[in-house]
Design an enzyme around this catalytic site. Structure first.
Site, PDB file in Angstrom:
ATOM      1  N   SER A   1       0.869  -1.168   0.000  1.00  0.00           N
ATOM      2  CA  SER A   1       0.000   0.000   0.000  1.00  0.00           C
ATOM      3  C   SER A   1       0.911   1.225   0.000  1.00  0.00           C
ATOM      4  O   SER A   1       1.765   1.359   0.884  1.00  0.00           O
ATOM      5  CB  SER A   1      -0.891  -0.002   1.240  1.00  0.00           C
ATOM      6  OG  SER A   1      -1.936   0.923   1.084  1.00  0.00           O
ATOM      7  N   GLU A   2       0.743   2.116  -0.992  1.00  0.00           N
ATOM      8  CA  GLU A   2       1.765   3.161  -1.164  1.00  0.00           C
ATOM      9  C   GLU A   2       1.773   4.199  -0.042  1.00  0.00           C
ATOM     10  O   GLU A   2       2.684   5.000   0.042  1.00  0.00           O
ATOM     11  CB  GLU A   2       1.644   3.834  -2.539  1.00  0.00           C
ATOM     12  CG  GLU A   2       0.363   4.595  -2.792  1.00  0.00           C
ATOM     13  CD  GLU A   2      -0.588   3.803  -3.676  1.00  0.00           C
ATOM     14  OE1 GLU A   2      -0.566   2.558  -3.621  1.00  0.00           O
ATOM     15  OE2 GLU A   2      -1.368   4.439  -4.418  1.00  0.00           O
ATOM     16  N   ASN A   3       0.755   4.171   0.838  1.00  0.00           N
ATOM     17  CA  ASN A   3       0.809   5.064   1.988  1.00  0.00           C
ATOM     18  C   ASN A   3       1.643   4.481   3.128  1.00  0.00           C
ATOM     19  O   ASN A   3       1.673   5.062   4.209  1.00  0.00           O
ATOM     20  CB  ASN A   3      -0.606   5.406   2.474  1.00  0.00           C
ATOM     21  CG  ASN A   3      -1.435   4.189   2.799  1.00  0.00           C
ATOM     22  OD1 ASN A   3      -1.356   3.179   2.107  1.00  0.00           O
ATOM     23  ND2 ASN A   3      -2.227   4.276   3.837  1.00  0.00           N
TER      24      ASN A   3
END
Lengths: 235, 219
Positions: free
Chosen positions: B45-47
């Site tokens: 998840s890029e966060n």
């Protein structure tokens, strides 16, 4: 150790002037400095440039400052979920600079790390590349991007000590560690503020050198944008 | 013709054991539901998370744990959390093996447009430009045609570009197609009940058809 504790968000933000450039941590509403945003709302300062991945929602986060027209310019990667934002953008009241998310993260990191520019493949051949220098390295084209710095960085951590060491929790870390490094003045609000020596040095995410003011926040709402629940309970 | 679930199921067949995978918002997120449980893969998840788990039960909802779509999630055993800079470091560094994302248009040389429609509200590119610029392998989930029947698999994208020469494979409601390095959409499979003729008519860009094109098999 140097004591950086201040009483609350009002004291921490008291010298932020009109027209300041602010970095505000968080991804969506996760890991945003709720207390500092509330204090700025109350102060009523205007003409702000806000560097933040998102722009909050209509009635929470940075959305609160948009509603009161305190923000002149947003620098973000994604600004959906906000009707007032959309209205101000279309009417020309609000300036917006959209940046690829990884480029935003790296520009902030570079600002804190003393690197004035770097090359990234993101955005090559797109509108983002317009007016920017490109260079070919080993056969691939890259785009030059400049660092970002701020007058004040407002970050949120889970725990901190009075010398400014910070520990984040879950995905509330996101942009906070880089933003902490890139502010002329960095203000950290934490859920739990402890005395020096109580945090394990092995576990510190942001060393205190980057933090100038710290306080324990109050009444965290931690609003959820998309409350998704597993059906395993229903079955 | 495939519905959204069908597209997700077909894309799941492209997943291999040991992959690190980034799933975009929408149909790509659904792909996670159809990856065989026997496979060990890690969802990024890029966060700032490697190891996205299922949605939480009511009592386990944690506002400090969301995915890139801002949905509440859980973590798999062995997960790792990190900053957005580290997250895009692993993306640009080419560590993510497979990126699955949606598109409004793809061109025959693999350009993708999925972030902006001029004249409409622009919400921003999020992490899409970083992902498409650096991913080892990009699979696109999309509708083959717009609602009024216009092809979205084009000679050249008409919408603002997200990235150049990056899409490797497309799974649409009508077909599976490889985007060849030399240009062109090579037809790989037909969706159930769809003829080669229908795919020809729905594809504006260069379509390459070699031999017999089989109908895809979905479990």
């Amino acid at each position: 150790m140097i004591d950086k504790q201040v009483a609350n968000a009002q004291e921490a933000t008291k010298d932020i002037p009109n027209g300041a450039t602010l970095m505000i941590g968080g991804f969506g509403l996760c890991g945003i400095p709720e207390n500092c945003i509330a204090a700025i709302l109350q102060k009523g300062i205007t003409g702000l440039t806000c560097i933040s991945n998102n722009a909050g929602v209509d009635d929470f986060g940075i959305g609160l400052l948009l509603k009161t027209k305190q923000v002149k310019k947003m620098i973000s990667s994604y600004v959906g979920e906000n009707a007032e934002f959309e209205r101000q953008l279309l009417s020309g009241e609000l300036e917006v600079e959209l940046i690829p998310q990884g480029t935003l993260a790296e520009r902030v990191r570079a600002g804190g790390a003393g690197i004035p520019a770097f090359f990234t493949p993101a955005g090559v051949g797109t509108e983002v590349a317009e007016g920017k220098e490109t260079r070919v390295f080993d056969g691939k084209t890259y785009l030059m991007e400049r660092w970002l710095r701020a007058d004040f960085s407002l970050v949120k951590a889970w725990k901190g000590d009075t010398s400014g060491n910070l520990i984040y929790k879950g995905t509330a870390r996101n942009f906070n560690p880089m933003m902490a490094t890139a502010g002329t003045i960095t203000i950290a609000e934490v859920e739990e503020l402890v005395e020096v020596g109580e945090l394990d040095p092995n576990q510190i995410h942001t060393p205190g050198i980057f933090v100038h003011r710290i306080f324990q926040g109050v009444n965290y709402e931690k609003r959820i944008e998309q409350r998704t629940i597993s059906n395993s309970v229903i079955r | 013709m495939l519905d959204k679930i069908g597209i997700a199921k077909r894309i799941a067949q492209e997943v291999r054991n040991g992959m690190y995978i980034n799933l975009g918002i929408g149909i790509p997120t659904l792909v996670a539901n159809y990856i065989p449980t026997s496979m060990n893969v890690v969802l990024q998840s890029e966060n700032g998370l490697l190891g996205i788990g299922p949605f939480p039960t009511e009592g386990k909802v944690d506002p400090d744990l969301i995915n890139a779509g801002k949905q509440t999630i859980t973590m798999m055993p062995g997960s790792a959390l990190f900053s957005s800079a580290d997250s895009f470091g692993m993306i640009r560094g080419g560590k993510v093996n497979l990126t699955i994302l949606g598109a409004m248009e793809v061109s025959e040389n693999g350009d993708i447009a999925n972030w902006k429609v001029p004249g409409k509200m622009v919400k921003g590119m999020g992490g899409a430009m970083d992902l498409v610029a650096s991913a080892q392998n990009i699979i696109v989930a999309m509708q083959h045609c717009s609602k009024d029947g216009a092809s979205k698999l084009l000679k050249k994208c008409s919408l603002p570009i997200t990235g150049l020469n990056c899409v490797k494979k497309i799974v649409s409601d009508l077909a599976v197609l490889d985007v060849l390095p030399t240009g062109g959409f090579k037809l790989v499979e037909r969706a159930p009940g769809i003829s080669v003729e229908q795919i020809k008519n729905a594809t504006e860009g260069k379509l390459i058809i070699e031999g017999e094109i089989l109908e895809m098999k979905l479990a």
